[in-house]
Motif scaffolding. Structure first.
Motif, PDB file in Angstrom:
ATOM      1  N   LYS A  76      -3.139   8.964  -1.514  1.00  0.00           N
ATOM      2  CA  LYS A  76      -1.823   9.579  -1.239  1.00  0.00           C
ATOM      3  C   LYS A  76      -1.935  10.742  -0.244  1.00  0.00           C
ATOM      4  CE  LYS A  76       0.171   8.252  -5.702  1.00  0.00           C
ATOM      5  NZ  LYS A  76       0.972   7.147  -5.128  1.00  0.00           N
ATOM      6  N   VAL A  77      -2.539  10.426   0.886  1.00  0.00           N
ATOM      7  CA  VAL A  77      -2.727  11.430   1.941  1.00  0.00           C
ATOM      8  C   VAL A  77      -1.623  11.287   2.990  1.00  0.00           C
ATOM      9  CG1 VAL A  77      -4.196  12.110   3.874  1.00  0.00           C
ATOM     10  CG2 VAL A  77      -5.195  11.713   1.610  1.00  0.00           C
ATOM     11  N   THR A  78      -1.075  12.436   3.406  1.00  0.00           N
ATOM     12  CA  THR A  78      -0.052  12.485   4.447  1.00  0.00           C
ATOM     13  C   THR A  78      -0.614  13.200   5.671  1.00  0.00           C
ATOM     14  OG1 THR A  78       1.774  12.514   2.864  1.00  0.00           O
ATOM     15  CG2 THR A  78       2.236  13.375   5.054  1.00  0.00           C
ATOM     16  N   LEU A  79      -0.376  12.621   6.850  1.00  0.00           N
ATOM     17  CA  LEU A  79      -0.803  13.235   8.105  1.00  0.00           C
ATOM     18  C   LEU A  79       0.421  13.795   8.831  1.00  0.00           C
ATOM     19  CD1 LEU A  79      -3.446  10.688   9.429  1.00  0.00           C
ATOM     20  CD2 LEU A  79      -3.839  12.843   8.245  1.00  0.00           C
ATOM     21  N   ASN A  80       0.231  14.961   9.436  1.00  0.00           N
ATOM     22  CA  ASN A  80       1.345  15.697  10.045  1.00  0.00           C
ATOM     23  C   ASN A  80       1.034  16.115  11.473  1.00  0.00           C
ATOM     24  OD1 ASN A  80       2.199  18.803  10.561  1.00  0.00           O
ATOM     25  ND2 ASN A  80       3.894  17.681   9.637  1.00  0.00           N
ATOM     26  N   LYS A  81       2.046  16.017  12.346  1.00  0.00           N
ATOM     27  CA  LYS A  81       1.973  16.555  13.709  1.00  0.00           C
ATOM     28  C   LYS A  81       3.314  17.220  14.003  1.00  0.00           C
ATOM     29  CE  LYS A  81       2.142  13.766  17.312  1.00  0.00           C
ATOM     30  NZ  LYS A  81       3.305  14.205  18.135  1.00  0.00           N
ATOM     31  N   GLU A  82       3.308  18.511  14.174  1.00  0.00           N
ATOM     32  CA  GLU A  82       4.537  19.285  14.369  1.00  0.00           C
ATOM     33  C   GLU A  82       5.498  19.013  13.205  1.00  0.00           C
ATOM     34  OE1 GLU A  82       5.408  19.954  18.866  1.00  0.00           O
ATOM     35  OE2 GLU A  82       4.790  17.856  18.652  1.00  0.00           O
ATOM     36  N   ASN A  83       6.664  18.390  13.465  1.00  0.00           N
ATOM     37  CA  ASN A  83       7.632  18.158  12.395  1.00  0.00           C
ATOM     38  C   ASN A  83       7.622  16.720  11.883  1.00  0.00           C
ATOM     39  OD1 ASN A  83       8.508  20.816  12.893  1.00  0.00           O
ATOM     40  ND2 ASN A  83       9.962  20.106  14.421  1.00  0.00           N
ATOM     41  N   SER A  84       6.705  15.899  12.406  1.00  0.00           N
ATOM     42  CA  SER A  84       6.661  14.488  12.028  1.00  0.00           C
ATOM     43  C   SER A  84       5.470  14.223  11.105  1.00  0.00           C
ATOM     44  CB  SER A  84       6.560  13.601  13.268  1.00  0.00           C
ATOM     45  OG  SER A  84       7.676  13.775  14.109  1.00  0.00           O
ATOM     46  N   GLU A  85       5.602  13.199  10.267  1.00  0.00           N
ATOM     47  CA  GLU A  85       4.503  12.864   9.371  1.00  0.00           C
ATOM     48  C   GLU A  85       4.573  11.398   8.958  1.00  0.00           C
ATOM     49  OE1 GLU A  85       5.149  15.674   6.193  1.00  0.00           O
ATOM     50  OE2 GLU A  85       6.263  14.199   5.002  1.00  0.00           O
ATOM     51  N   PHE A  86       3.425  10.871   8.549  1.00  0.00           N
ATOM     52  CA  PHE A  86       3.348   9.529   7.976  1.00  0.00           C
ATOM     53  C   PHE A  86       2.269   9.545   6.908  1.00  0.00           C
ATOM     54  CE2 PHE A  86       0.303   9.500  11.463  1.00  0.00           C
ATOM     55  CZ  PHE A  86      -0.796   8.816  10.942  1.00  0.00           C
ATOM     56  N   THR A  87       2.252   8.537   6.051  1.00  0.00           N
ATOM     57  CA  THR A  87       1.310   8.507   4.930  1.00  0.00           C
ATOM     58  C   THR A  87       0.297   7.380   5.102  1.00  0.00           C
ATOM     59  OG1 THR A  87       2.703   7.035   3.598  1.00  0.00           O
ATOM     60  CG2 THR A  87       3.099   9.404   3.399  1.00  0.00           C
ATOM     61  N   LEU A  88      -0.891   7.608   4.568  1.00  0.00           N
ATOM     62  CA  LEU A  88      -1.937   6.586   4.579  1.00  0.00           C
ATOM     63  C   LEU A  88      -1.806   5.612   3.414  1.00  0.00           C
ATOM     64  CD1 LEU A  88      -5.047   8.754   5.537  1.00  0.00           C
ATOM     65  CD2 LEU A  88      -3.653   7.320   7.031  1.00  0.00           C
ATOM     66  N   GLY A  89      -0.870   5.877   2.526  1.00  0.00           N
ATOM     67  CA  GLY A  89      -0.652   4.989   1.392  1.00  0.00           C
ATOM     68  C   GLY A  89      -1.313   5.486   0.124  1.00  0.00           C
ATOM     69  N   ASP A  90      -1.241   4.664  -0.907  1.00  0.00           N
ATOM     70  CA  ASP A  90      -1.767   5.051  -2.214  1.00  0.00           C
ATOM     71  C   ASP A  90      -3.294   5.172  -2.205  1.00  0.00           C
ATOM     72  OD1 ASP A  90       0.818   5.006  -3.205  1.00  0.00           O
ATOM     73  OD2 ASP A  90       0.677   2.902  -3.835  1.00  0.00           O
ATOM     74  N   ASP A  91      -3.955   4.285  -1.447  1.00  0.00           N
ATOM     75  CA  ASP A  91      -5.425   4.268  -1.455  1.00  0.00           C
ATOM     76  C   ASP A  91      -5.920   3.767  -0.106  1.00  0.00           C
ATOM     77  OD1 ASP A  91      -8.115   4.074  -1.923  1.00  0.00           O
ATOM     78  OD2 ASP A  91      -7.953   2.834  -3.716  1.00  0.00           O
ATOM     79  N   TYR A  92      -6.419   4.684   0.725  1.00  0.00           N
ATOM     80  CA  TYR A  92      -6.917   4.327   2.052  1.00  0.00           C
ATOM     81  C   TYR A  92      -8.435   4.443   2.045  1.00  0.00           C
ATOM     82  CZ  TYR A  92      -7.730   4.506   7.094  1.00  0.00           C
ATOM     83  OH  TYR A  92      -8.190   4.263   8.359  1.00  0.00           O
ATOM     84  N   ILE A  93      -9.121   3.378   2.423  1.00  0.00           N
ATOM     85  CA  ILE A  93     -10.582   3.399   2.470  1.00  0.00           C
ATOM     86  C   ILE A  93     -11.032   3.937   3.821  1.00  0.00           C
ATOM     87  CG2 ILE A  93     -12.692   2.044   2.324  1.00  0.00           C
ATOM     88  CD1 ILE A  93     -11.207   0.025   0.609  1.00  0.00           C
ATOM     89  N   THR A  97       0.801  -1.226   0.000  1.00  0.00           N
ATOM     90  CA  THR A  97       0.000   0.000   0.000  1.00  0.00           C
ATOM     91  C   THR A  97       0.837   1.281   0.000  1.00  0.00           C
ATOM     92  OG1 THR A  97      -0.106   0.126   2.415  1.00  0.00           O
ATOM     93  CG2 THR A  97      -1.779  -1.225   1.309  1.00  0.00           C
ATOM     94  N   ASN A  98       2.130   1.143   0.341  1.00  0.00           N
ATOM     95  CA  ASN A  98       3.034   2.299   0.504  1.00  0.00           C
ATOM     96  C   ASN A  98       2.668   3.166   1.700  1.00  0.00           C
ATOM     97  OD1 ASN A  98       4.907   1.856  -1.588  1.00  0.00           O
ATOM     98  ND2 ASN A  98       3.443   2.617  -3.102  1.00  0.00           N
ATOM     99  N   ALA A  99       1.825   2.638   2.592  1.00  0.00           N
ATOM    100  CA  ALA A  99       1.516   3.349   3.828  1.00  0.00           C
ATOM    101  C   ALA A  99       2.716   3.263   4.768  1.00  0.00           C
ATOM    102  CB  ALA A  99       0.290   2.737   4.498  1.00  0.00           C
ATOM    103  N   THR A 100       2.935   4.318   5.546  1.00  0.00           N
ATOM    104  CA  THR A 100       4.040   4.313   6.502  1.00  0.00           C
ATOM    105  C   THR A 100       3.501   4.418   7.929  1.00  0.00           C
ATOM    106  OG1 THR A 100       4.299   6.722   6.337  1.00  0.00           O
ATOM    107  CG2 THR A 100       5.657   5.360   4.884  1.00  0.00           C
ATOM    108  N   GLU A 101       4.271   3.887   8.873  1.00  0.00           N
ATOM    109  CA  GLU A 101       3.933   3.977  10.286  1.00  0.00           C
ATOM    110  C   GLU A 101       5.176   4.420  11.051  1.00  0.00           C
ATOM    111  OE1 GLU A 101       0.526   0.645  11.167  1.00  0.00           O
ATOM    112  OE2 GLU A 101       2.606  -0.019  11.124  1.00  0.00           O
ATOM    113  N   ILE A 102       4.978   5.267  12.042  1.00  0.00           N
ATOM    114  CA  ILE A 102       6.082   5.671  12.912  1.00  0.00           C
ATOM    115  C   ILE A 102       6.141   4.697  14.080  1.00  0.00           C
ATOM    116  CG2 ILE A 102       6.989   7.486  14.420  1.00  0.00           C
ATOM    117  CD1 ILE A 102       5.647   9.536  12.624  1.00  0.00           C
TER     118      ILE A 102
END
Length: 321
Positions: free
Chosen positions: A296-313, A132-137
């Protein structure tokens, strides 16, 4: 005779200059992994009969990336300490972490940093889903460097313009994002155009403001309706310390409990590239079912971020004409 006296004087001068201040010892822990005591704010490195200690408040290691060229900085003082020790036997964690450390082996030499700056650069540790190309911290890595530090050692002071302490890493479970495929439109008021997905203490909600009527029109789509995340179309994830419900968001002013632990906001999208809201509508009984995807949505908090991937339902909900 005068010649002999001159030579002897020169030898005495050279000998006098070779005092402890000119003795340079090398300490190198670059290949050693840093650990933290569980009951003390001490980061330590152990190498056979040597130990390197960093004593600074645990609150220093914030769960947030530092910006390029803007590390966290602490002045070395009575609170922020750096110490090097040499022992007469193999040393272990039991010589530093317990309330009463082991008495043996014995310390044979100790260096204490008397001044300087501790610089810490924080970087998020991420995993990426290959499909999915989603990332997790999953934690943060802290690169620690001492600048213009002077160690007071038995043979005299020893200074470094740059002394590399190395990396210290933390780990934790990533955000659960354990939502089902059913979402609900806000029941706060008819004009409230927020769409929620709740699970325990987690809430993920989309607020499209005046674009609601267009995105969620009661008409079957042949191609998905789309919008870009921006100042009007907002997507937010929140994590609270206890379970949350839709009623919480309808109360003004907001209740003091549950307490907000984390908030992540979607980054503004780029047309046809990222941050895309996609809605497909079909009929369901006498109503219409709207299925929401985020591309291809990216979520951000202060200086950190992660992505929901190519297609998140995000999920789906039903409206009636």
């Amino acid at each position: 005779m005068k010649r002999i006296i001159s030579i002897l004087s020169l030898l005495l001068f050279l000998t006098a200059c070779d005092d402890g201040n000119l003795t340079v010892d090398v300490i190198d822990f670059s290949e050693v992994t840093a650990q933290k005591c569980s009951t003390k704010d001490v980061i330590y490195k152990i190498k056979d009969r040597e130990m390197l200690l960093l004593e600074i408040p645990a609150s220093t290691f914030v769960e947030n990336q530092t910006l390029d060229g803007e590390p966290i900085e602490l002045v070395i003082n009575a609170t922020n300490k750096v110490t090097y020790r040499k022992y007469n036997g193999t040393v272990s964690v039991n010589n530093i972490c317990p309330t009463i450390p082991d008495a043996t082996p014995n310390v044979t030499e100790q260096w204490i940093a008397s001044d300087g700056i501790i610089q810490i650069t924080a970087t998020a540790i991420k995993t990426t889903d290959a499909i999915t190309n989603a990332t997790e911290i999953t934690g943060y890595k802290y690169y620690i460097v001492l600048k213009n530090v002077t160690f007071q050692k038995p043979s005299g002071p020893q200074s470094y313009e740059t002394f590399i302490f190395g990396n210290y890493s933390t780990s934790f479970s990533p955000l659960a994002f354990d939502f089902d495929d059913q979402v609900a439109k806000s029941t706060c008021s008819v004009s409230d155009n927020r769409i929620f997905n709740f699970n325990g203490s987690e809430v993920f909600f989309l607020d499209v403001g005046s674009n609601y009527a267009t995105l969620f029109a009661n008409a079957v789509t042949t191609t998905p309706r789309t919008a870009i995340i921006n100042a009007t179309n907002k997507l937010t994830y929140r994590l609270y310390n206890t379970a949350i419900t839709n009623a919480f968001f309808c109360t003004t002013p907001s209740p003091t409990t549950p307490i907000l632990s984390q908030e992540w906001n979607a980054v503004t999208g780029v047309e046809a590239v990222s941050g895309i809201i996609e809605v497909s509508t079909t009929t369901l009984g006498n109503g219409f079912q709207h299925i929401i995807h985020f591309k291809k949505v990216t979520l951000n908090k202060e200086n950190s971020e992660f992505t929901l991937g190519d297609d998140y339902i995000f999920g789906n909900f039903v409206t009636n004409p």
